[in-house]
Write a protein that holds these residues in place. Structure first.
Motif, PDB file in Angstrom:
ATOM      1  N   MET A   1       0.756  -1.359  -0.042  1.00 28.30           N
ATOM      2  CA  MET A   1       0.056  -0.067   0.068  1.00 28.30           C
ATOM      3  C   MET A   1       0.995   1.216   0.036  1.00 28.30           C
ATOM      4  O   MET A   1       1.939   1.360   0.727  1.00 28.30           O
TER       5      MET A   1
ATOM      6  N   THR B   1       0.774   5.334   0.282  1.00 31.17           N
ATOM      7  CA  THR B   1       0.077   6.442   0.422  1.00 31.17           C
ATOM      8  C   THR B   1       0.712   7.637   0.093  1.00 31.17           C
ATOM      9  O   THR B   1       1.988   7.702   0.537  1.00 31.17           O
TER      10      THR B   1
ATOM     11  N   ILE C   1       0.111  11.978   0.493  1.00 28.99           N
ATOM     12  CA  ILE C   1      -0.773  13.071   0.988  1.00 28.99           C
ATOM     13  C   ILE C   1       0.003  14.365   0.894  1.00 28.99           C
ATOM     14  O   ILE C   1       1.147  14.470   1.447  1.00 28.99           O
TER      15      ILE C   1
ATOM     16  N   GLN D   1      -7.210   8.426  -6.284  1.00 32.50           N
ATOM     17  CA  GLN D   1      -6.647   9.759  -6.037  1.00 32.50           C
ATOM     18  C   GLN D   1      -7.633  10.788  -5.967  1.00 32.50           C
ATOM     19  O   GLN D   1      -8.809  10.793  -6.566  1.00 32.50           O
TER      20      GLN D   1
ATOM     21  N   THR E   1      -4.552  13.511  -2.154  1.00 30.68           N
ATOM     22  CA  THR E   1      -4.300  12.327  -1.478  1.00 30.68           C
ATOM     23  C   THR E   1      -4.487  11.081  -2.584  1.00 30.68           C
ATOM     24  O   THR E   1      -5.469  11.188  -3.472  1.00 30.68           O
TER      25      THR E   1
ATOM     26  N   ILE F   1      -3.753   6.777  -3.039  1.00 25.70           N
ATOM     27  CA  ILE F   1      -3.718   5.542  -2.290  1.00 25.70           C
ATOM     28  C   ILE F   1      -3.508   4.563  -3.423  1.00 25.70           C
ATOM     29  O   ILE F   1      -4.508   4.443  -4.301  1.00 25.70           O
TER      30      ILE F   1
ATOM     31  N   LYS G   1       4.205   7.060   2.030  1.00 26.87           N
ATOM     32  CA  LYS G   1       4.343   5.806   3.102  1.00 26.87           C
ATOM     33  C   LYS G   1       4.042   4.664   2.156  1.00 26.87           C
ATOM     34  O   LYS G   1       3.271   4.542   1.348  1.00 26.87           O
TER      35      LYS G   1
ATOM     36  N   HIS H   1      -5.171  -1.139  10.086  1.00 24.25           N
ATOM     37  CA  HIS H   1      -6.239  -0.339   9.853  1.00 24.25           C
ATOM     38  C   HIS H   1      -7.434  -1.393  10.181  1.00 24.25           C
ATOM     39  O   HIS H   1      -8.544  -1.249   9.600  1.00 24.25           O
TER      40      HIS H   1
END
Length: 92
Positions: A7, A9, A11, A38, A46, A48, A79, A90
């Motif tokens: 994953m 991410t 931001i 997105q 953001t 992912i 990340k 999560h």
């Protein structure tokens, strides 16, 4: 490692070149995008991604470092977490 999924991410404040910069590093490490989402909320960017690599000699630490450095260069936080770690962190 036969096949691993991650994953990723991203931001930060939206600006031109974020997607291009991040995917350029992914291409250098032969990391494929499996799925992507997105969104831009006001000026907040953001993204992912579920990404996958099939290279037996893939160096996750080097990839994480390269992505972090590119994020700093672009002014965003990046990340990279193994899919299993992301899902564990999560869970409800």
């Amino acid at each position: 490692m036969s096949s691993s999924r991650f994953m990723i991410t991203v931001i930060g404040i939206d600006k031109v070149g974020i997607v291009a910069g991040i995917t350029q590093v992914m291409a250098q490490y032969n990391v494929n995008i499996v799925d992507i989402s997105q969104t831009i909320m006001d000026d907040l960017f953001t993204m992912i991604m579920l990404a996958q690599v099939k290279d037996e000699s893939f160096d996750l630490s080097a990839f994480q470092q390269a992505m972090s450095e590119k994020g700093s260069e672009l002014g965003v936080e990046v990340k990279v977490q193994h899919e299993d770690v992301f899902r564990f962190m999560h869970r409800i």
